[in-house]
Design a protein around this motif. Structure first.
Motif, PDB file in Angstrom:
ATOM      1  N   VAL A  42     -29.544 -31.113  99.915  1.00 20.90           N
ATOM      2  CA  VAL A  42     -28.703 -32.042  99.169  1.00 20.90           C
ATOM      3  C   VAL A  42     -27.727 -32.746 100.118  1.00 20.90           C
ATOM      4  CG1 VAL A  42     -27.108 -32.315  97.239  1.00 20.90           C
ATOM      5  CG2 VAL A  42     -28.846 -30.505  97.153  1.00 20.90           C
TER       6      VAL A  42
ATOM      7  N   PRO B 262     -15.862 -37.022 102.404  1.00 23.89           N
ATOM      8  CA  PRO B 262     -15.413 -37.022 103.796  1.00 23.89           C
ATOM      9  C   PRO B 262     -16.348 -36.181 104.672  1.00 23.89           C
ATOM     10  CG  PRO B 262     -13.590 -36.469 102.314  1.00 23.89           C
ATOM     11  CD  PRO B 262     -14.842 -36.488 101.489  1.00 23.89           C
ATOM     12  N   TYR B 263     -16.581 -36.609 105.882  1.00 11.88           N
ATOM     13  CA  TYR B 263     -17.438 -35.892 106.855  1.00 11.88           C
ATOM     14  C   TYR B 263     -18.888 -35.753 106.388  1.00 11.88           C
ATOM     15  CZ  TYR B 263     -12.800 -34.637 108.506  1.00 11.88           C
ATOM     16  OH  TYR B 263     -11.498 -34.681 108.939  1.00 11.88           O
TER      17      TYR B 263
ATOM     18  N   VAL C 194     -11.054 -34.936  97.404  1.00  8.12           N
ATOM     19  CA  VAL C 194     -12.179 -35.839  97.587  1.00  8.12           C
ATOM     20  C   VAL C 194     -12.138 -36.902  96.498  1.00  8.12           C
ATOM     21  CG1 VAL C 194     -14.698 -35.865  97.887  1.00  8.12           C
ATOM     22  CG2 VAL C 194     -13.424 -33.800  98.417  1.00  8.12           C
TER      23      VAL C 194
ATOM     24  N   ILE D 199     -22.656 -37.678  91.509  1.00  2.00           N
ATOM     25  CA  ILE D 199     -21.931 -36.498  91.033  1.00  2.00           C
ATOM     26  C   ILE D 199     -20.469 -36.856  90.780  1.00  2.00           C
ATOM     27  CG2 ILE D 199     -23.398 -34.730  92.102  1.00  2.00           C
ATOM     28  CD1 ILE D 199     -21.433 -34.633  94.449  1.00  2.00           C
TER      29      ILE D 199
END
Ligand code: YK8
Length: 177
Positions: free
Chosen positions: A95, A101-102, A67, A60
């Protein structure tokens, strides 16, 4: 969770299922428009419980400035066995976004219900939720949730708009009501 799409479309339930859950031209074009690249689809396969499963992998493109620009993702879809061809389809999609992150804390759960209304009409409902695999620190959790909702809202608003476009194409000249 949230209900992002809940509307009647002027197309059969079968057509809606085909648009969203086969390797249709529609879904390929939609992925192109979302800059979702390198998509691979496994075929639908029956599992031990009688439901059908398939897995999608893709990359994506992310617009959220917090991000990185890209993330790989894995989407596991389950088509429930009590779905009845032409009448009712329920698909759950989990998904996992692997490079945000995380990413080891959460995944997204999307439930698609396609319900026959009449020969040429169906209702599409998309319910989504952010699920936690382990409990993050409170601030982190609200950060993840907030950023996920905004991305999901944008995605499903766009999907709904493209389905409405497709509906226009399909009904053009057919004279059905
Ligand atoms: C599928 C949910 C979260 C993720 C993103 C991550 C923020 C990270 C939070 C930090 C970018 C197509 C989303 C929206 C990317 C897109 C995903 C899509 C829309 C800052 C802590 C991809 C459906 C889907 C499910 C989950 C979405 C991600 O078909 O905010």
């Amino acid at each position: 969770g949230r209900l992002y799409v809940n509307r009647v479309f002027h197309m059969s339930a079968d057509k809606m299922f085909e648009l969203l859950f086969s390797e249709s031209l529609f879904i390929h074009r939609f992925m192109d428009a979302r800059k979702i690249t390198g998509a691979t689809f496994t075929p639908w396969q029956r599992d031990g419980s009688g439901s059908m499963k398939r897995t999608l992998k893709y990359t994506i493109t992310i617009t959220n400035p917090l991000v990185g620009k890209f993330s790989t993702a894995t989407e596991m879809q389950t088509l429930y066995k009590d779905s009845h061809e032409g009448q009712y389809y329920m698909v759950d999609a989990e998904v996992y976004t692997h490079d945000v992150p995380y990413h080891d804390y959460f995944y997204t759960f999307n439930r698609f219900c396609i319900i026959r209304n009449s020969k040429h009409k169906c209702r599409l409902r998309v319910y989504t939720d952010v699920k936690y695999k382990k409990q993050p620190w409170g601030l982190v959790k609200s950060f993840i949730t907030k950023n996920s909702w905004s991305g999901l809202e944008d995605y499903f608003r766009h999907l709904e708009a493209e389905l409405l476009e497709e509906e226009v194409e399909l009904t053009r000249g057919s004279g059905d009501s």
